[in-house]
Design a protein around this motif. Sequence first.
Motif, short mmCIF file in Angstrom:
data_model
loop_
_atom_site.label_atom_id
_atom_site.label_comp_id
_atom_site.label_asym_id
_atom_site.label_seq_id
_atom_site.Cartn_x
_atom_site.Cartn_y
_atom_site.Cartn_z
N GLU A 57 21.25 21.01 39.57
CA GLU A 57 22.04 19.79 39.69
C GLU A 57 21.13 18.59 39.50
O GLU A 57 19.95 18.74 39.20
CB GLU A 57 22.75 19.74 41.05
CG GLU A 57 21.83 19.84 42.24
CD GLU A 57 22.60 19.89 43.56
OE1 GLU A 57 23.83 19.72 43.55
OE2 GLU A 57 21.95 20.09 44.60
N ASP A 58 21.67 17.40 39.67
CA ASP A 58 20.89 16.17 39.52
C ASP A 58 19.83 16.12 40.62
O ASP A 58 20.16 16.00 41.80
CB ASP A 58 21.81 14.97 39.60
CG ASP A 58 21.08 13.65 39.38
OD1 ASP A 58 19.87 13.68 39.08
OD2 ASP A 58 21.72 12.59 39.51
N SER A 67 28.65 21.63 29.79
CA SER A 67 27.74 22.28 28.85
C SER A 67 28.36 23.59 28.41
O SER A 67 28.69 24.44 29.24
CB SER A 67 26.37 22.55 29.50
OG SER A 67 25.77 21.34 29.92
N ASP A 101 13.40 21.69 32.13
CA ASP A 101 14.63 20.90 32.05
C ASP A 101 14.89 20.37 30.64
O ASP A 101 15.99 20.50 30.12
CB ASP A 101 14.60 19.74 33.05
CG ASP A 101 14.93 20.19 34.46
OD1 ASP A 101 15.53 21.27 34.61
OD2 ASP A 101 14.61 19.46 35.41
N GLU A 147 29.75 16.02 31.85
CA GLU A 147 28.60 16.88 32.07
C GLU A 147 28.82 18.32 31.60
O GLU A 147 27.94 19.16 31.78
CB GLU A 147 28.24 16.89 33.57
CG GLU A 147 27.86 15.52 34.10
CD GLU A 147 27.59 15.54 35.59
OE1 GLU A 147 27.82 16.61 36.21
OE2 GLU A 147 27.16 14.52 36.14
N GLU A 170 24.28 22.39 36.19
CA GLU A 170 24.00 21.38 35.17
C GLU A 170 23.77 22.02 33.80
O GLU A 170 24.12 21.45 32.77
CB GLU A 170 22.75 20.57 35.56
CG GLU A 170 22.95 19.63 36.73
CD GLU A 170 23.62 18.34 36.33
OE1 GLU A 170 23.18 17.70 35.37
OE2 GLU A 170 24.61 17.97 36.99
N CYS A 171 23.20 23.21 33.79
CA CYS A 171 22.87 23.89 32.54
C CYS A 171 24.09 24.53 31.88
O CYS A 171 24.03 24.93 30.72
CB CYS A 171 21.80 24.94 32.79
SG CYS A 171 22.28 26.18 34.04
#
Length: 290
Positions: free
Chosen positions: A223-224, A166, A256, A164, A194-195
């Motif tokens: 996040e997810d 990035s 997103d 995951e 997450e980004c």
Amino acid sequence: ARFPPDDRSIPLFSASELAPTYFDGATSAVLGCPHYARGCKLRHPNSGRLYTCRLCCEQEREMPMKDQDSPLDRYEVTQILCMKCGALQPVGEKCCNPKCETGGKPFAKWYCKICHLYDDSPTKKIYHCPFCNVCRAGRGLGIDYRHCMRCNACVSLSEKHTREHSCIPQRLQGNCPICHESMFQSTEPLRGLECGHVMHLSCFSMYLRGGQWTCPLCKKSVEDMSEYFAMLDAAVRMQPMPAAYAGTMSNIYCQDCGKTGTAPYHFVGIKCGTCGSYNTRELGRGEGRM
């Protein structure tokens, strides 16, 4: 520390500077400070004052004082003081006084001759990253961390983080978007989103408790959110729109996936038809297809 006017080679320290400090507080069994367990103090390269660690110096700098020190540059430290025998000496792994009661034992289990970091914690794993040029918590590069040259940051080698990750150039060089404190040399745990953006873990927890779930910098989901979006799906099914809004469509931008498109308007949320996210912005609204 002060210097006599007739002999600037002999420093004079205050009683509080010379007094031992303890990692375990009132128990007084383990030398150190609240931040690190260690058997020595660092001498400030500019003022000559003694501090158990650079964070102790920062704490004193935040206090209202007439004579505030400059930040303690760990790389410029050249002298330390043994808290067992009180000997002022060149920076090193162990006390150079042959009569010291330490008996030649190191000041701490971990010593870095570059960062001048001492830490005697029995459980903490530390390694020095030559690319970050700082010591970090972990077993080491190639073991449980790798250094991402684009991010200029150490990244976990765990399967989840590797999959995951990035890349964001110089991701740790800025300040935390919540508290605006520096992250690169922070001793607080960090939380990657997450980004790819990063904030302090404590700031992340506080941010979520405030009902926020999008990155404060890029607005992507932190996040997810699949479980949360599934709950919104159920809410949309259980609450059909009134007849007056039954054919209303919204022109949206998904924060997103970055796609634009049209989707049925609903007051619960407007779902992206491309990625299924409810993290969308409404750009316009009208009847039928827009």
